[in-house]
Design a protein around this motif. Structure first.
Motif, PDB file in Angstrom:
ATOM      1  N   VAL A 138       0.854  -1.184   0.000  1.00  0.00           N
ATOM      2  CA  VAL A 138       0.000   0.000   0.000  1.00  0.00           C
ATOM      3  C   VAL A 138       0.891   1.236   0.000  1.00  0.00           C
ATOM      4  O   VAL A 138       1.905   1.278   0.710  1.00  0.00           O
ATOM      5  CB  VAL A 138      -0.918   0.032   1.246  1.00  0.00           C
ATOM      6  N   GLN A 139       0.526   2.232  -0.797  1.00  0.00           N
ATOM      7  CA  GLN A 139       1.253   3.489  -0.733  1.00  0.00           C
ATOM      8  C   GLN A 139       0.340   4.629  -1.174  1.00  0.00           C
ATOM      9  O   GLN A 139      -0.661   4.411  -1.862  1.00  0.00           O
ATOM     10  CB  GLN A 139       2.507   3.453  -1.602  1.00  0.00           C
ATOM     11  N   ALA A 140       0.673   5.821  -0.737  1.00  0.00           N
ATOM     12  CA  ALA A 140      -0.108   6.995  -1.113  1.00  0.00           C
ATOM     13  C   ALA A 140       0.040   7.257  -2.604  1.00  0.00           C
ATOM     14  O   ALA A 140       1.131   7.131  -3.161  1.00  0.00           O
ATOM     15  CB  ALA A 140       0.352   8.213  -0.309  1.00  0.00           C
ATOM     16  N   ALA A 141      -1.068   7.599  -3.251  1.00  0.00           N
ATOM     17  CA  ALA A 141      -1.034   7.882  -4.684  1.00  0.00           C
ATOM     18  C   ALA A 141      -0.348   9.217  -4.932  1.00  0.00           C
ATOM     19  O   ALA A 141      -0.449  10.142  -4.124  1.00  0.00           O
ATOM     20  CB  ALA A 141      -2.451   7.891  -5.250  1.00  0.00           C
ATOM     21  N   ASP A 142       0.340   9.299  -6.036  1.00  0.00           N
ATOM     22  CA  ASP A 142       1.047  10.530  -6.386  1.00  0.00           C
ATOM     23  C   ASP A 142       0.065  11.654  -6.682  1.00  0.00           C
ATOM     24  O   ASP A 142      -0.917  11.471  -7.406  1.00  0.00           O
ATOM     25  CB  ASP A 142       1.940  10.303  -7.615  1.00  0.00           C
ATOM     26  N   ASN A 143       0.327  12.817  -6.116  1.00  0.00           N
ATOM     27  CA  ASN A 143      -0.412  14.048  -6.427  1.00  0.00           C
ATOM     28  C   ASN A 143      -1.901  13.988  -6.080  1.00  0.00           C
ATOM     29  O   ASN A 143      -2.694  14.767  -6.596  1.00  0.00           O
ATOM     30  CB  ASN A 143      -0.269  14.408  -7.920  1.00  0.00           C
ATOM     31  N   THR A 144      -2.310  13.038  -5.247  1.00  0.00           N
ATOM     32  CA  THR A 144      -3.711  12.956  -4.817  1.00  0.00           C
ATOM     33  C   THR A 144      -3.744  12.599  -3.344  1.00  0.00           C
ATOM     34  O   THR A 144      -2.732  12.257  -2.741  1.00  0.00           O
ATOM     35  CB  THR A 144      -4.501  11.893  -5.609  1.00  0.00           C
ATOM     36  N   PRO A 151      -5.161   1.949  -8.886  1.00  0.00           N
ATOM     37  CA  PRO A 151      -5.756   3.001  -8.068  1.00  0.00           C
ATOM     38  C   PRO A 151      -6.855   2.442  -7.175  1.00  0.00           C
ATOM     39  O   PRO A 151      -7.382   1.342  -7.403  1.00  0.00           O
ATOM     40  CB  PRO A 151      -6.326   3.979  -9.102  1.00  0.00           C
ATOM     41  N   GLN A 152      -7.223   3.217  -6.184  1.00  0.00           N
ATOM     42  CA  GLN A 152      -8.182   2.750  -5.180  1.00  0.00           C
ATOM     43  C   GLN A 152      -9.542   2.420  -5.770  1.00  0.00           C
ATOM     44  O   GLN A 152     -10.232   1.505  -5.296  1.00  0.00           O
ATOM     45  CB  GLN A 152      -8.330   3.832  -4.105  1.00  0.00           C
ATOM     46  N   ASP A 153      -9.969   3.136  -6.834  1.00  0.00           N
ATOM     47  CA  ASP A 153     -11.322   2.915  -7.348  1.00  0.00           C
ATOM     48  C   ASP A 153     -11.467   1.606  -8.102  1.00  0.00           C
ATOM     49  O   ASP A 153     -12.566   1.255  -8.526  1.00  0.00           O
ATOM     50  CB  ASP A 153     -11.770   4.087  -8.238  1.00  0.00           C
ATOM     51  N   ARG A 154     -10.366   0.866  -8.285  1.00  0.00           N
ATOM     52  CA  ARG A 154     -10.478  -0.457  -8.900  1.00  0.00           C
ATOM     53  C   ARG A 154     -10.628  -1.580  -7.868  1.00  0.00           C
ATOM     54  O   ARG A 154     -10.856  -2.728  -8.227  1.00  0.00           O
ATOM     55  CB  ARG A 154      -9.250  -0.732  -9.773  1.00  0.00           C
ATOM     56  N   VAL A 155     -10.508  -1.251  -6.604  1.00  0.00           N
ATOM     57  CA  VAL A 155     -10.512  -2.262  -5.540  1.00  0.00           C
ATOM     58  C   VAL A 155     -11.861  -2.240  -4.827  1.00  0.00           C
ATOM     59  O   VAL A 155     -12.429  -1.165  -4.571  1.00  0.00           O
ATOM     60  CB  VAL A 155      -9.371  -2.010  -4.538  1.00  0.00           C
ATOM     61  N   ARG A 156     -12.370  -3.422  -4.510  1.00  0.00           N
ATOM     62  CA  ARG A 156     -13.633  -3.564  -3.801  1.00  0.00           C
ATOM     63  C   ARG A 156     -13.437  -4.483  -2.599  1.00  0.00           C
ATOM     64  O   ARG A 156     -12.629  -5.408  -2.626  1.00  0.00           O
ATOM     65  CB  ARG A 156     -14.724  -4.145  -4.715  1.00  0.00           C
TER      66      ARG A 156
END
Length: 325
Positions: free
Chosen positions: A33-39, A60-65
């Motif tokens: 897990v890591q923080a997304a760049d620029n968001t 990205p996070q929106d692909r994970v459920r």
């Protein structure tokens, strides 16, 4: 990254999740897990269960459920849609198809069990017959891999719209208001108006554009009633059929001037398998892929104009009739 910050992420390392890959939803495990760049969001290194590590990817996070019963049901529904699309169309063995590569819990076992079933159901007597059967299987598999192959990338927010569409119709028992305020014909005409000035008139590029859009119209009209509807939408489809046959309405005469962006997006998801059933050579397929990618990119940028903002709730009579069919 500090452990305290990672603990704030919605998903954590080693968590069992479901993750979108293309238009399918597969079981996976979070490796990092890591923080997304620029968001302010997060990104996750994913390993798809049953897949080789070469498929591991940062997503990205929106692909994970979350790995919930509801999301597992959604994954099964997406898989069922894919298999229904294939059934009766592809005569070759299913080895190597996207469906048989699907990974994840009960879904991931489909690959091995399906191949074992295919191998186990070949009952031929005699060494010569067995050899011919194996040769036939190899020939069929070669034919499968020689089929025209195409991938149409779909942006993540379009995938999310597909998921919302599925939930609205199948879970919430709602319908897209029809006739659509922005039908498929309008969408395709708008794209032509945008793209034509970028092509030299009379050039091969201009001809390919016209042929591609014309082909999308024809595919949509032919495929809607066969593979683009959920069962709950069948009653509405019969109502639209009556409208098309009505002499009093000359504006709505076919699927492409009655249905809209939601069903067109379902077609885009289905197109790779449909194209694989054609006799197109790979060069033609590559040109078609380039055109479809351009259209999908444009369509994605303008999705807010064409998708409905609210679905409608049909009456009790419609719901009861849909349950009985």
């Amino acid at each position: 990254m500090a452990p305290s910050k990672a603990s704030q992420a919605p998903f954590v390392k080693d968590e069992r999740v479901l993750c979108f890959h293309m238009e399918m939803l597969y079981e996976a495990k979070i490796l990092d897990v890591q923080a997304a760049d620029n968001t302010d969001g997060w990104q996750y290194k994913i390993h798809y269960k049953g897949w080789k590590s070469s498929w591991d990817d940062w997503v990205p996070q929106d692909r994970v459920r979350k790995f919930t019963d509801e999301n597992k049901e959604l994954a099964s529904q997406l898989m069922a849609q894919y298999k229904n699309l294939q059934s009766g169309k592809s005569k070759g063995p299913k080895k190597g198809t996207t469906a048989t590569r699907a990974g994840g819990s009960d879904m991931s076992s489909a690959r091995g069990s399906e191949e074992r079933t295919q191998q186990g159901t070949t009952t031929v007597s005699g060494r010569g017959n067995q050899r011919r059967a194996r040769d036939y299987d190899l020939e069929q598999e070669d034919n499968f891999h020689n089929r025209p192959s195409i991938k149409i990338p779909l942006q993540d927010h379009m995938k999310a719209l597909l998921v919302d569409d599925w939930e609205n119709v199948t879970k919430n028992q709602q319908l897209i208001p029809l006739p659509h305020a922005h039908p498929v014909n309008e969408i395709l005409d708008d794209y032509l108006a945008y793209e034509r000035p970028h092509r030299e008139e009379g050039s091969s590029a201009s001809d390919i554009l016209e042929e591609t859009v014309s082909g999308l119209r024809e595919y949509f009209d032919r495929c809607l009633g066969r593979i683009l509807l959920y069962r709950f939408e069948r009653g509405q489809y019969h109502e639209m059929h009556q409208l098309w046959n009505s002499v009093s309405d000359t504006k709505h005469t076919c699927a492409s001037d009655t249905y809209g962006a939601e069903h067109l997006t379902r077609l885009l998801v289905s197109l790779p398998e449909l194209i694989a059933q054609t006799n197109m050579d790979q060069q033609s397929v590559n040109r078609l892929r380039d055109e479809l990618e351009k259209f999908t990119t444009w369509f994605s940028r303008h999705h807010s104009r064409y998708f409905v903002s609210e679905y409608e709730q049909p009456g009790n009579d419609y719901v009861d009739a849909a349950k009985s069919t």
